[in-house]
Scaffold this motif. Sequence first.
Motif, PDB file in Angstrom:
ATOM      1  N   ASP A 136       2.318  93.338 -11.585  1.00  0.00           N
ATOM      2  CA  ASP A 136       2.557  92.945 -12.971  1.00  0.00           C
ATOM      3  C   ASP A 136       2.660  94.206 -13.812  1.00  0.00           C
ATOM      4  OD1 ASP A 136       2.469  90.057 -12.901  1.00  0.00           O
ATOM      5  OD2 ASP A 136       0.298  90.189 -12.598  1.00  0.00           O
ATOM      6  N   VAL A 137       3.288  94.074 -14.993  1.00  0.00           N
ATOM      7  CA  VAL A 137       3.317  95.167 -15.967  1.00  0.00           C
ATOM      8  C   VAL A 137       3.093  94.587 -17.351  1.00  0.00           C
ATOM      9  CG1 VAL A 137       4.893  96.552 -14.556  1.00  0.00           C
ATOM     10  CG2 VAL A 137       5.823  95.082 -16.372  1.00  0.00           C
ATOM     11  N   ILE A 138       2.730  95.454 -18.275  1.00  0.00           N
ATOM     12  CA  ILE A 138       2.627  95.078 -19.679  1.00  0.00           C
ATOM     13  C   ILE A 138       3.950  95.410 -20.348  1.00  0.00           C
ATOM     14  CG2 ILE A 138       1.422  95.431 -21.873  1.00  0.00           C
ATOM     15  CD1 ILE A 138      -0.348  94.159 -19.793  1.00  0.00           C
ATOM     16  N   PHE A 139       4.590  94.407 -20.926  1.00  0.00           N
ATOM     17  CA  PHE A 139       5.861  94.595 -21.621  1.00  0.00           C
ATOM     18  C   PHE A 139       5.766  93.898 -22.973  1.00  0.00           C
ATOM     19  CE2 PHE A 139      10.319  93.141 -22.456  1.00  0.00           C
ATOM     20  CZ  PHE A 139      10.882  94.403 -22.638  1.00  0.00           C
ATOM     21  N   GLU A 140       6.065  94.658 -24.018  1.00  0.00           N
ATOM     22  CA  GLU A 140       5.980  94.150 -25.385  1.00  0.00           C
ATOM     23  C   GLU A 140       4.600  93.549 -25.671  1.00  0.00           C
ATOM     24  OE1 GLU A 140       9.406  91.611 -25.884  1.00  0.00           O
ATOM     25  OE2 GLU A 140      10.730  93.330 -26.235  1.00  0.00           O
ATOM     26  N   GLY A 141       3.571  94.247 -25.198  1.00  0.00           N
ATOM     27  CA  GLY A 141       2.201  93.912 -25.570  1.00  0.00           C
ATOM     28  C   GLY A 141       1.492  92.881 -24.718  1.00  0.00           C
ATOM     29  N   ARG A 142       2.139  92.402 -23.652  1.00  0.00           N
ATOM     30  CA  ARG A 142       1.470  91.381 -22.829  1.00  0.00           C
ATOM     31  C   ARG A 142       1.934  91.493 -21.380  1.00  0.00           C
ATOM     32  NH1 ARG A 142       4.551  86.476 -22.018  1.00  0.00           N
ATOM     33  NH2 ARG A 142       6.673  86.720 -22.837  1.00  0.00           N
ATOM     34  N   VAL A 143       1.171  90.891 -20.475  1.00  0.00           N
ATOM     35  CA  VAL A 143       1.603  90.805 -19.084  1.00  0.00           C
ATOM     36  C   VAL A 143       2.812  89.883 -19.037  1.00  0.00           C
ATOM     37  CG1 VAL A 143       1.012  90.029 -16.768  1.00  0.00           C
ATOM     38  CG2 VAL A 143      -0.688  91.235 -18.133  1.00  0.00           C
ATOM     39  N   ASP A 144       3.933  90.438 -18.607  1.00  0.00           N
ATOM     40  CA  ASP A 144       5.164  89.650 -18.591  1.00  0.00           C
ATOM     41  C   ASP A 144       5.224  88.830 -17.306  1.00  0.00           C
ATOM     42  OD1 ASP A 144       8.072  88.955 -18.308  1.00  0.00           O
ATOM     43  OD2 ASP A 144       8.180  90.126 -20.165  1.00  0.00           O
ATOM     44  N   PRO A 145       5.410  87.513 -17.405  1.00  0.00           N
ATOM     45  CA  PRO A 145       5.385  86.666 -16.205  1.00  0.00           C
ATOM     46  C   PRO A 145       6.642  86.743 -15.357  1.00  0.00           C
ATOM     47  CG  PRO A 145       5.866  85.331 -18.144  1.00  0.00           C
ATOM     48  CD  PRO A 145       5.581  86.717 -18.638  1.00  0.00           C
ATOM     49  N   ARG A 146       7.707  87.356 -15.874  1.00  0.00           N
ATOM     50  CA  ARG A 146       8.960  87.410 -15.126  1.00  0.00           C
ATOM     51  C   ARG A 146       8.859  88.385 -13.958  1.00  0.00           C
ATOM     52  NH1 ARG A 146      12.912  88.895 -19.971  1.00  0.00           N
ATOM     53  NH2 ARG A 146      11.016  90.074 -20.536  1.00  0.00           N
ATOM     54  N   HIS A 147       9.537  88.039 -12.862  1.00  0.00           N
ATOM     55  CA  HIS A 147       9.588  88.966 -11.734  1.00  0.00           C
ATOM     56  C   HIS A 147      10.436  90.176 -12.071  1.00  0.00           C
ATOM     57  CE1 HIS A 147      10.097  90.763  -7.864  1.00  0.00           C
ATOM     58  NE2 HIS A 147      11.343  90.370  -7.730  1.00  0.00           N
ATOM     59  N   CYS A 148      11.514  89.994 -12.815  1.00  0.00           N
ATOM     60  CA  CYS A 148      12.379  91.103 -13.220  1.00  0.00           C
ATOM     61  C   CYS A 148      12.572  91.091 -14.730  1.00  0.00           C
ATOM     62  CB  CYS A 148      13.736  91.023 -12.526  1.00  0.00           C
ATOM     63  SG  CYS A 148      13.666  91.266 -10.732  1.00  0.00           S
ATOM     64  N   ILE A 149      12.538  92.278 -15.324  1.00  0.00           N
ATOM     65  CA  ILE A 149      12.784  92.450 -16.753  1.00  0.00           C
ATOM     66  C   ILE A 149      14.058  93.277 -16.888  1.00  0.00           C
ATOM     67  CG2 ILE A 149      11.905  93.382 -18.923  1.00  0.00           C
ATOM     68  CD1 ILE A 149       9.077  93.128 -17.754  1.00  0.00           C
ATOM     69  N   GLU A 150      15.037  92.744 -17.591  1.00  0.00           N
ATOM     70  CA  GLU A 150      16.311  93.436 -17.733  1.00  0.00           C
ATOM     71  C   GLU A 150      16.194  94.652 -18.654  1.00  0.00           C
ATOM     72  OE1 GLU A 150      19.653  91.159 -18.976  1.00  0.00           O
ATOM     73  OE2 GLU A 150      19.982  90.310 -16.976  1.00  0.00           O
ATOM     74  N   SER A 151      16.959  95.673 -18.327  1.00  0.00           N
ATOM     75  CA  SER A 151      17.059  96.845 -19.177  1.00  0.00           C
ATOM     76  C   SER A 151      18.190  96.640 -20.187  1.00  0.00           C
ATOM     77  CB  SER A 151      17.339  98.088 -18.328  1.00  0.00           C
ATOM     78  OG  SER A 151      18.723  98.182 -18.007  1.00  0.00           O
ATOM     79  N   THR A 152      18.387  97.645 -21.025  1.00  0.00           N
ATOM     80  CA  THR A 152      19.469  97.597 -22.017  1.00  0.00           C
ATOM     81  C   THR A 152      20.676  98.414 -21.570  1.00  0.00           C
ATOM     82  OG1 THR A 152      18.523  99.479 -23.222  1.00  0.00           O
ATOM     83  CG2 THR A 152      17.842  97.262 -23.914  1.00  0.00           C
ATOM     84  N   SER A 153      20.772  98.738 -20.291  1.00  0.00           N
ATOM     85  CA  SER A 153      21.867  99.583 -19.829  1.00  0.00           C
ATOM     86  C   SER A 153      23.202  98.838 -19.850  1.00  0.00           C
ATOM     87  CB  SER A 153      21.597 100.098 -18.409  1.00  0.00           C
ATOM     88  OG  SER A 153      22.083  99.201 -17.445  1.00  0.00           O
ATOM     89  N   LYS A 154      24.276  99.599 -19.774  1.00  0.00           N
ATOM     90  CA  LYS A 154      25.605  99.011 -19.620  1.00  0.00           C
ATOM     91  C   LYS A 154      25.782  98.563 -18.164  1.00  0.00           C
ATOM     92  CE  LYS A 154      29.102 101.848 -19.010  1.00  0.00           C
ATOM     93  NZ  LYS A 154      30.140 102.913 -19.174  1.00  0.00           N
ATOM     94  N   THR A 155      26.876  97.902 -17.884  1.00  0.00           N
ATOM     95  CA  THR A 155      27.200  97.451 -16.524  1.00  0.00           C
ATOM     96  C   THR A 155      28.064  98.513 -15.848  1.00  0.00           C
ATOM     97  OG1 THR A 155      27.121  95.144 -17.223  1.00  0.00           O
ATOM     98  CG2 THR A 155      28.284  95.634 -15.162  1.00  0.00           C
ATOM     99  N   TYR A 156      27.707  98.850 -14.614  1.00  0.00           N
ATOM    100  CA  TYR A 156      28.461  99.859 -13.862  1.00  0.00           C
ATOM    101  C   TYR A 156      29.131  99.199 -12.656  1.00  0.00           C
ATOM    102  CZ  TYR A 156      26.010 103.242 -16.721  1.00  0.00           C
ATOM    103  OH  TYR A 156      25.528 103.962 -17.791  1.00  0.00           O
ATOM    104  N   PRO A 157      30.352  99.589 -12.347  1.00  0.00           N
ATOM    105  CA  PRO A 157      31.092  98.956 -11.247  1.00  0.00           C
ATOM    106  C   PRO A 157      30.742  99.558  -9.889  1.00  0.00           C
ATOM    107  CG  PRO A 157      32.490 100.579 -12.306  1.00  0.00           C
ATOM    108  CD  PRO A 157      31.196 100.557 -13.088  1.00  0.00           C
TER     109      PRO A 157
END
Length: 270
Positions: free
Chosen positions: A168-189
């Motif tokens: 688990d990790v703390i994201f935006e102040g709490r333990v995030d229940p999601r298995h994956c948290i998306e980044s803000t990166s662009k899409t690469y081919p």
Amino acid sequence: MKNRPFYLEGMVILLSVFFCCACMQTKQLSAPDEWKELFNGKDMNDWWVKINHHEVDDNFGKTFRVEDGMIKVRYDQYDDFNNRFAHLYYKKPFDYFHLIVEYRFTGKFHHNAPGYAIRNSGVMFHSQDPRTMYKDQDWPISVEMQFLAGLDDGKARPTGNMCSPGTDVIFEGRVDPRHCIESTSKTYPMEEWVRAEAMVYGDSLVKHIINGDTVLVYSKPQIGGGVVNNYNPSIKIDGKLLSSGYIALQAEGQEIDFRRVSIKEIPRTP
């Protein structure tokens, strides 16, 4: 010019020796700030392989191989995929570090691998020692910086995400229940080289950086969550902070190349 007294000559020599020693000491103290190439471009002698359903260092089907100065993930010697999720571990654990991985998705996707794994890979850090994994443990308890490439459907598919097998990790102040948290990166081919960086400060802060842009920040990596199967229960102590561990390149069905894996240890502040 008159000759200098003998004692002045002696002082000059002593001062020269002093400054020389000081410079050597400074260089030694600064060594942790220097980049180290974990992949030497020639072999995998400093790495362990762990593939699901196989013992440590059974590199089934030459899943990981070194060719053309790169670590390549290939499946040309596979018949059935059989959930052979694979990881290539550097043989030393790290705690505070700046990691660089340069990768590109290429080649084929194994038709028997799960659909979510298409154009999907990553690098694990703070991972458990592969020698503590059971033969049929599918994923290491670790934090993953996930790599994705676009699916040619026009939809956004960012890379540099966080996935959490057995953690688990703390994201935006709490333990995030999601298995994956998306980044803000662009899409690469496919076929495009991407520079992925992770700045990891023990069990406190983690930053993901893609091609120079910070795309995700979270904190307090710890054991918890699900996803991992067939693990030793004495290893999975939920709530235990992860302050260090192993780094591993991932293979889960998609062919991929890694041309650089470099690390710079970050000195701890008092």
